[in-house]
Design a protein around this motif. Structure first.
Motif, mmCIF file in Angstrom:
data_model
loop_
_atom_site.group_PDB
_atom_site.id
_atom_site.type_symbol
_atom_site.label_atom_id
_atom_site.label_comp_id
_atom_site.label_asym_id
_atom_site.label_seq_id
_atom_site.Cartn_x
_atom_site.Cartn_y
_atom_site.Cartn_z
ATOM 1 N N GLY A 216 0.813 -1.215 0.000
ATOM 2 C CA GLY A 216 0.000 0.000 0.000
ATOM 3 C C GLY A 216 0.841 1.256 0.000
ATOM 4 O O GLY A 216 0.517 2.232 -0.689
ATOM 5 N N ALA A 217 1.933 1.258 0.762
ATOM 6 C CA ALA A 217 2.800 2.440 0.793
ATOM 7 C C ALA A 217 3.444 2.683 -0.559
ATOM 8 O O ALA A 217 3.510 3.825 -1.039
ATOM 9 N N ILE A 218 3.915 1.617 -1.211
ATOM 10 C CA ILE A 218 4.566 1.766 -2.518
ATOM 11 C C ILE A 218 3.560 2.219 -3.570
ATOM 12 O O ILE A 218 3.846 3.109 -4.388
ATOM 13 N N VAL A 219 2.350 1.626 -3.542
ATOM 14 C CA VAL A 219 1.307 2.057 -4.489
ATOM 15 C C VAL A 219 0.918 3.500 -4.224
ATOM 16 O O VAL A 219 0.731 4.290 -5.158
ATOM 17 N N GLY A 220 0.804 3.873 -2.948
ATOM 18 C CA GLY A 220 0.469 5.261 -2.619
ATOM 19 C C GLY A 220 1.519 6.236 -3.097
ATOM 20 O O GLY A 220 1.197 7.354 -3.534
ATOM 21 N N GLU A 221 2.787 5.828 -3.058
ATOM 22 C CA GLU A 221 3.861 6.715 -3.525
ATOM 23 C C GLU A 221 3.826 6.902 -5.035
ATOM 24 O O GLU A 221 4.269 7.927 -5.545
ATOM 25 N N TYR A 222 3.316 5.904 -5.756
ATOM 26 C CA TYR A 222 3.149 6.062 -7.200
ATOM 27 C C TYR A 222 2.166 7.189 -7.503
ATOM 28 O O TYR A 222 2.368 7.981 -8.430
ATOM 29 N N VAL A 223 1.080 7.241 -6.717
ATOM 30 C CA VAL A 223 -0.012 8.167 -7.018
ATOM 31 C C VAL A 223 0.177 9.505 -6.329
ATOM 32 O O VAL A 223 -0.014 10.563 -6.925
ATOM 33 N N ALA A 224 0.566 9.456 -5.044
ATOM 34 C CA ALA A 224 0.611 10.675 -4.235
ATOM 35 C C ALA A 224 1.981 11.325 -4.212
ATOM 36 O O ALA A 224 2.175 12.325 -3.521
ATOM 37 N N GLY A 225 2.935 10.777 -4.916
ATOM 38 C CA GLY A 225 4.257 11.406 -4.974
ATOM 39 C C GLY A 225 5.108 11.040 -3.787
ATOM 40 O O GLY A 225 5.226 9.872 -3.437
ATOM 41 N N VAL A 226 5.710 12.021 -3.156
ATOM 42 C CA VAL A 226 6.676 11.792 -2.096
ATOM 43 C C VAL A 226 5.961 11.664 -0.766
ATOM 44 O O VAL A 226 4.823 12.077 -0.592
ATOM 45 N N GLY A 227 6.657 11.087 0.215
ATOM 46 C CA GLY A 227 6.128 10.969 1.555
ATOM 47 C C GLY A 227 7.039 11.654 2.543
ATOM 48 O O GLY A 227 8.243 11.435 2.539
ATOM 49 N N GLY A 228 6.518 12.500 3.365
ATOM 50 C CA GLY A 228 7.335 13.173 4.364
ATOM 51 C C GLY A 228 8.345 14.128 3.769
ATOM 52 O O GLY A 228 9.382 14.402 4.359
ATOM 53 N N GLY A 229 8.062 14.649 2.580
ATOM 54 C CA GLY A 229 8.996 15.564 1.940
ATOM 55 C C GLY A 229 10.118 14.873 1.196
ATOM 56 O O GLY A 229 10.907 15.508 0.504
#
Length: 287
Positions: A216-229
């Protein structure tokens, strides 16, 4: 029979093989549990190394294991940063899935009316493609860390609810009647009978959710871009794909798999701690 002979007969017989039992047991366990996977890994990596060499496949199509290791070493700062971001996001998403999932399961199990009313919507939420609702999540929570955590939570949420609810509804009928005989209230039955009985099911759901939280985190990073800057594994894979850096993509994918295994092993250890002293699935047996 002489007295000395009788005394000698009463002495405990000490087996000469007992000092060797521990090394033999360790060797048996290694052969049974580790030798097969090690041989399979060596065969797999060797085959992977030879195929591009024999067929002349370019490294940007199918990199060799040595290319993957070299790429990971040369871009280690970027790789370690991406892995650390994904670990943080996955851990938060998993913890939310565990806490909220178990809480909702207990709520659903407390009343058949509530279960029949709410559980179908939990199933519908699981069947919705994450990619389809990810843009809505980004609009609601903003691109970046919050949206990625929500995606990780949604993917890991349903296995915990499904398994825990099954365990709460699978209580031994005789034990339930015994609690009723002693005038136990509904919530006393819940906390002292149904929740302990559901622990094996709950642990199974946590193991599944722990691995899915990485996905889920990897898929979310595809769509939502970066995490935590900073970019996680999914964001780094997107950038590496644009650059046709296939070796680094393989390195990132392998790191994601290792994280999933690590999360699963952590939950397996927790399961042994919780269930090891009483449940058959976790009792250690010396074979």
């Amino acid at each position: 029979m002489p007295t000395t002979t009788i005394q000698q007969a009463k002495k405990p017989v000490v087996s000469k093989r007992s000092p060797q039992r521990k090394p033999q047991l360790a060797s048996h366990r290694f052969t049974r549990y580790f030798l097969g996977p090690i041989i399979a890994f060596i065969v797999f990596v060797s085959t992977w190394q030879l195929i591009p060499l024999m067929l002349g496949i370019p490294h940007y199509i199918l990199p060799k294991p040595t290319d993957v290791v070299a790429s990971a070493a040369s871009q280690w700062p970027l790789l370690s940063e991406a892995v650390s971001v994904t670990v943080v996001v996955s851990a938060i998403g998993f913890l939310l899935s565990a806490v909220i999932g178990v809480g909702i399961s207990i709520l659903l199990a407390s009343s058949k009316v509530i279960e029949r009313s709410i559980y179908p919507y939990a199933i519908i939420l699981q069947t919705l493609p994450v990619v389809a609702i990810a843009p809505i999540i980004v609009i609601w929570f903003g691109a970046g860390f919050n949206a990625i955590v929500v995606v990780s939570f949604l993917i890991g949420f349903f296995p915990i609810v499904s398994n825990t609810l099954m365990g709460l509804n699978s209580v031994n009928k005789q034990m339930d009647e015994l609690f009723s005989l002693y005038n136990a209230s509904k919530w006393q039955k819940m906390w002292r009978l149904r929740v302990p009985a559901a622990l094996p099911f709950m642990m199974a759901g946590l193991k599944i959710s722990a691995t899915l939280s990485i996905v889920g985190a990897i898929v979310g990073e595809y769509v939502a871009g970066v995490g935590g800057g900073k970019g996680g594994i999914g964001y780094a894979i997107t950038v590496a794909a644009i650059q046709v850096n296939t070796s680094f993509i393989f390195a990132l994918a392998i790191c994601g798999a290792i994280l999933g295994i690590g999360f699963y092993l952590a939950m397996s250890l927790l399961s042994k701690v919780v269930l090891g002293s009483w449940h058959e699935s976790s009792i250690k047996q010396d074979l």
